[in-house]
Motif scaffolding. Structure first.
Motif, short mmCIF file in Angstrom:
data_model
loop_
_atom_site.label_atom_id
_atom_site.label_comp_id
_atom_site.label_asym_id
_atom_site.label_seq_id
_atom_site.Cartn_x
_atom_site.Cartn_y
_atom_site.Cartn_z
N THR A 58 0.85 -1.20 0.00
CA THR A 58 0.00 0.00 0.00
C THR A 58 0.88 1.24 0.00
N TYR B 167 -1.50 5.70 3.21
CA TYR B 167 -2.41 4.74 3.86
C TYR B 167 -1.74 4.10 5.06
N ASN C 105 -5.74 1.33 -2.11
CA ASN C 105 -4.57 2.16 -1.81
C ASN C 105 -3.25 1.48 -2.16
#
Length: 514
Positions: free
Chosen positions: A135, A139, A348
């Motif tokens: 990610t 995030y 994400n």
């Protein structure tokens, strides 16, 4: 109509969750097939008690029984096919074989189900960790470590159980229907009365099962809060002790565990209530049947015996269905949290759109009108940054705290991407380089060393797993760490982690530099 809509919605959601944790249709078919054979063998095993009783009442005269019922003619034909004579011994042996077969199928099913459950646990947790590592940094910054670890360790397991339980529920419902049909054949009047009583009782249970969903969500929230609290406080123990706030922290921790304890007890109470109500109801119905079968229905001893056996066997099936429904509802909170986090991580994921794999700077790094702001803020941390970092020289980035130095450095390995403007390596845009190769070409020494619970040698080799021991020692000599390592009993095999308290701040920096 409402029941149909709810069932349709449940099936649709279950299929999406099934795909989410990687449960294959083949595994579902295998489980249902094993359940089918278990149901068949148990039904035949129970059903054979009826002819056993009739056989005893007829003084073991098979000709009399065959003349009275086609049922016995079928039994004689079946036994003839396998070359066996109908007798009390063979009938009892048949019952034993049926129940043994049931236990065998049940054993194989239980082992397969356990393997499948733990395989899905592993698969889901591996997926969580892999997705999290890929990610984007924004995030990861927003994800509380305590919450993430709790979901991976606890809620993932609960969600898998919640997905597998409906398969068990289908098997239990089928067995319930089969037993119910047998009871109808024996005494439809008494079975209808029993069905009405159980249906009314289930309305009360429905309330408790619905409450299990609410309590299950509260248990998940309490687990996450407890784990987050622990992670945060353990990482800041020095601050707690130096601030003299131990008593306040203990009080707050006690309050959190008290809430968790209450919710867990409430969840268990809801399950226990269902057991408490159903068992007396089924036993009362069975006793009522004995009374009415003798006084009103004039049923045979065989019919009474079979009805009672199936009624008693029905009790654990009904209790299993209630328990399975509560398990499903109790796991809804876990399934929702797991599903939400997986969808968030999918959304994400870090974008790796570069195609150049050979990262090798020969001239300079150039920042050209670079702007950057965090997604949660309208204020630019970096504004119109333009400069060059030449090859072969040391370039220092200086400025007051909060001026964006760390953010600027994060842009080089693309831990963060510019809001606008360009970063070029030898006039090639940073976005054209493969992220993995870009980062492999950058050496990084953190101002706050991130040291894992491994040996000193393993930590030094973290960026180059295939490094030789000679290279490890040479790196330690260059960083100034080797003299300290030579004083340790186990040298480069000394385990870090809990023993990390023996390292001074300077020694940690040297270890990180190596």
């Amino acid at each position: 109509m409402l029941i149909k809509i709810k069932l349709s919605r449940f099936i649709k959601e279950w299929i999406s969750y099934k795909d989410l944790i990687g449960l294959k249709s083949r595994s579902i078919v295998i489980l249902l097939t094993m359940s089918f054979f278990t149901i068949v063998s148990e039904t035949l095993g129970l059903g054979i008690f009826y002819p056993v009783v009739e056989f005893i009442q007829a003084n073991e005269d098979i000709s009399v029984l065959a003349g009275q019922s086609k049922f016995w003619t079928v039994i004689v034909d079946i036994y003839s096919i396998v070359g066996v004579t109908v007798s009390l011994e063979t009938l009892l042996l048949s019952a034993l074989l049926m129940f043994t077969g049931r236990q065998l199928f049940l054993y194989v099913k239980s082992i397969y189900q356990a393997r499948l459950r733990f395989f899905l646990y592993k698969k889901l947790r591996n997926s969580f960790f892999r997705k999290y590592l890929h990610t984007n940094t924004d995030y990861q910054d927003s994800m509380p470590i305590g919450e993430f670890s709790e979901i991976v360790a606890i809620e993932s397991a609960s969600s898998v159980s919640g997905i597998l339980t409906p398969i068990e529920l289908v098997s239990s419902v089928v067995m319930l229907v089969v037993f119910f049909l047998i009871l109808v054949l024996i005494s439809w009047q008494m079975t209808i009365v029993a069905f009405i009583v159980i249906f009314i009782t289930s309305m009360l249970l429905k309330v408790w099962i619905k409450q299990t969903t609410i309590v299950g969500r509260k248990v998940v929230a309490a687990n996450i809060e407890l784990n987050s609290f622990l992670v945060n406080r353990i990482r800041s123990l020095r601050l707690v002790r130096l601030s003299g706030t131990e008593r306040a922290e203990i009080t707050e921790f006690n309050a959190i565990t008290e809430v968790q304890c209450q919710k867990m007890v409430e969840k268990v109470m809801l399950k226990t209530k269902a057991d408490m109500v159903m068992e007396p109801v089924v036993i009362a119905l069975s006793l009522a049947f004995v009374y009415f079968s003798v006084t009103l229905f004039s049923m045979s001893l065989g019919e009474i015996g079979l009805y009672m056996i199936i009624s008693m066997r029905l009790l654990p099936v009904v209790k299993a269905i209630i328990k399975q429904l509560q398990t499903i509802n109790g796991a809804i909170g876990s399934i929702e949290v797991v599903s939400k986090k997986i969808n968030e991580m999918n959304f994400n994921q870090e974008v790796n759109d570069g195609h150049i794999n050979n990262f090798n700077i020969k001239k300079n790094i150039e920042f050209d009108s670079v702007y950057f702001r965090y997604p949660s803020s309208n204020k630019y941390v970096l504004s119109n940054i333009t400069f060059k970092i030449p090859l072969g020289k040391i370039t220092a980035i200086v400025g007051p705290s909060g001026s964006g130095k760390s953010t600027l450095i994060d842009l080089l390995p693309r831990l963060r991407d510019t809001t606008s403007g360009c970063i070029n390596f030898d006039n090639i845009s940073i976005n054209k380089f493969n992220i993995g190769d870009l980062r492999a070409g950058i050496s990084y020494a953190s101002q706050n060393p991130q040291i894992f619970n491994v040996t000193i040698a393993e930590h030094i080799k973290y960026g180059k797993p295939d490094a030789t021991m000679d290279e490890v020692i040479y790196a330690a000599e260059l960083s100034g760490l080797s003299k300290f390592v030579d004083t340790l009993q186990f040298g480069y095999d000394t385990l870090l982690g809990d023993s990390l308290i023996r390292l001074s701040g300077g020694q940690r920096q040297k270890l990180e530099l190596a």
